[in-house]
Design an enzyme around this catalytic site. Structure first.
Site, PDB file in Angstrom:
ATOM      1  CG  HIS A  82       3.689  24.250  25.926  1.00 54.74           C
ATOM      2  ND1 HIS A  82       3.777  23.936  24.591  1.00 54.74           N
ATOM      3  CD2 HIS A  82       2.895  23.316  26.485  1.00 54.74           C
ATOM      4  CE1 HIS A  82       3.062  22.844  24.351  1.00 54.74           C
ATOM      5  NE2 HIS A  82       2.515  22.447  25.483  1.00 54.74           N
ATOM      6  CG  ASP A 161       6.974  13.249  23.096  1.00 54.24           C
ATOM      7  OD1 ASP A 161       6.304  12.782  24.037  1.00 54.24           O
ATOM      8  OD2 ASP A 161       6.521  14.081  22.291  1.00 54.24           O
ATOM      9  NE  ARG A 168       1.388   8.885  26.846  1.00 53.87           N
ATOM     10  CZ  ARG A 168       1.496  10.215  26.835  1.00 53.87           C
ATOM     11  NH1 ARG A 168       2.509  10.815  26.252  1.00 53.87           N
ATOM     12  NH2 ARG A 168       0.575  10.952  27.431  1.00 53.87           N
ATOM     13  CB  SER A 183       4.782  13.897  26.517  1.00 52.18           C
ATOM     14  OG  SER A 183       4.458  14.323  25.220  1.00 52.18           O
ATOM     15  CE  LYS A 187       5.722  17.364  22.903  1.00 52.02           C
ATOM     16  NZ  LYS A 187       4.741  16.352  22.554  1.00 52.02           N
TER      17      LYS A 187
HETATM   18  N1  URA Z   1       0.545  16.870  24.587  1.00 48.03           N
HETATM   19  C1  URA Z   1       1.756  16.313  24.468  1.00 48.03           C
HETATM   20  O1  URA Z   1       2.640  16.867  23.814  1.00 48.03           O
HETATM   21  N2  URA Z   1       1.995  15.149  25.064  1.00 48.03           N
HETATM   22  C2  URA Z   1       1.063  14.490  25.783  1.00 48.03           C
HETATM   23  O2  URA Z   1       1.353  13.441  26.303  1.00 48.03           O
HETATM   24  C3  URA Z   1      -0.203  15.077  25.891  1.00 48.03           C
HETATM   25  C4  URA Z   1      -0.426  16.274  25.280  1.00 48.03           C
END
Ligand code: URA
Ligand code: CA
Length: 432
Positions: A82, A161, A168, A183, A187
């Site tokens: 990632h 999320d 946010r 976050s 994922k």
């Molecule tokens: N990318 C994400 O998936 N989450 C965040 O909080 C910031 C960047």
């Protein structure tokens, strides 16, 4: 349990328990806890931080807020990579076949998303016939047989999320290391891989503008992964200028092919080696990172990496002849050079702004509804540290329209030429 008490607890710098974190995330996902209370909590976390234990709990609470992908039908250690985002980042297109060539299963779920260029799926769709609409059964069968497949994202992954990130975004709490780390990791973990390699970017084109912050984020994510039973490593890499030379979908496919042939841009090749070595090591196919890199170099040299890319394309309905004939990829109608206005050395190529210039041409989506043009984009002819003479082409614009005045203006405003400059460091460190 009352949410107001938990907000007060975090506001006062105390640690939330596992049960409390689960209560918050479950209640928020189900709509029982309102946005305004979660906003206050997010701001408290922004100022008070979270312990390693709280971060791991928050991550797992978000993982369990929705579906999780079960990859257990795929044999071997599944390693995912990632990147925290960047401009012209062609690493996934290179790494997937490169690592699969060493018999490491690459079971990739990708999205389209927004950005300067398309996501991995958009890029692959620049290859005629290539499709990602395959069933779960086909996906598993392909990875077991050929070690590589890419499928479009499906299912309801980490709804907590999604809600929290959107909140946010409008409450000035995006830029918090525990919140970003949980976050991203939620994922990755929900997507089912056994091990995770992270490319944490730093510089103008990245979330983390300083190396120090990028290191903190990398440590936070590696620690979450390892604390929840997924072996995790990270590389901290430069995103002050775009990676490689190509920014655009077809152009990046060609760049990936060149790199798999051992003829890619130096920086892209170096970063792919660093990330790929961690993937091979975590997959248990090498005794050390050095050993892993030697194995990767070998499959580039002997052509196996390129063969794997061809097999991957054919497996998913694509025309693999583009590997030997990249001119068969979608081509833009116009090529427009951007000449340097003075002699000197390239001192800056502002990554995010140059990415936006590519998006203006149509290479990326400005909104979810935008259509992308797979043929267009930018090819950098110079990188930071390169000497230029007045009149040398800095960039070649690949466009499907003649009028590129706005793009030209953006490029000139974001490439600085000075008397002296040096190439930036590419890799600032690794976290293992
Ligand atoms: N990318 C994400 O998936 N989450 C965040 O909080 C910031 C960047
Ligand atoms: Ca690139």
């Amino acid at each position: 349990m009352r949410m107001v008490d938990l907000i007060a607890k975090k506001r006062d710098g105390k640690e939330l328990s596992t049960e409390e974190i689960n209560f918050i995330i479950q209640g928020y996902t189900q709509g029982e806890i309102p946005d305004y209370q979660v906003s206050a909590l997010a701001m408290s976390i922004f100022f008070q931080d979270m312990t390693e234990r709280e971060r791991a709990d928050l991550t797992m609470a978000m993982v369990h807020s929705g579906d999780t992908i079960d990859l257990s039908a795929i044999e071997g250690v599944k390693v995912d990579k990632h990147s925290t985002g960047g401009v012209g980042d062609t690493t996934t297109l290179v790494l997937a076949p490169l690592v699969a060539a060493l018999d490491i299963p690459v079971a990739k779920m990708s999205g389209r998303g927004l950005g300067h260029t398309g996501g991995t799926i958009d890029k692959l769709e620049a290859i005629a016939g290539f499709h990602v609409e395959i069933s779960k059964g086909e996906f598993v069968e392909l990875v077991n047989r050929s070690k590589i497949a890419v499928v479009g994202q499906s299912g309801n992954l980490t709804p907590a999320d999604k809600k929290l990130y959107a909140l946010r975004d409008v409450t000035a709490t995006v830029n918090s290391i525990p919140l970003i780390a949980s976050s991203i990791m939620s994922k990755k973990i929900a997507a089912g891989s056994d091990a995770i390699v992270l490319d944490v970017k730093t510089g103008a084109g990245a979330f983390m503008k300083t190396v120090d912050d990028a290191k903190k984020l990398a440590h936070a994510m590696v620690s979450i992964g390892n604390n929840v039973g997924r072996k995790t490593m990270a590389v901290i890499s430069d995103m002050s200028q775009p990676l490689g030379l190509a920014i655009g979908n077809s152009l990046e496919v060609k760049e990936a092919i060149d790199t798999l042939r051992g003829e890619g841009p130096k920086d892209l090749e170096e970063l792919c080696m660093a990330l790929g070595s961690q993937m091979v090591f975590l997959a248990g196919k090498a005794d050390s990172l050095e050993d892993a890199e030697a194995k990767l170099q070998e499959v580039i040299r002997n052509g196996k990496a390129l063969e794997k890319f061809k097999a991957f394309i054919t497996n998913q309905g694509g025309d693999a002849s583009v590997v030997d004939h990249p001119e068969r990829l979608p081509q833009a109608q116009y090529r427009i050079e951007v000449p340097a206005k003075q002699d000197g050395v390239v001192a800056e190529i502002v990554a995010d702004e140059i990415g936006t210039a590519a998006m203006l041409l149509g290479a990326g989506r400005a909104t979810k509804e935008s259509e992308i043009d797979l043929a267009v984009g930018l090819m950098l002819n110079k990188k930071v540290g390169d000497a230029v003479k007045k009149g040398d082409s800095l960039v070649t614009i690949h466009a499907n329209r003649e009028d590129v005045a706005q793009v030209l203006e953006k490029i000139y405003a974001n490439i600085r030429i000075a008397d002296h400059a040096e190439a930036p460091v590419l890799i600032y460190g690794t976290v293992t």
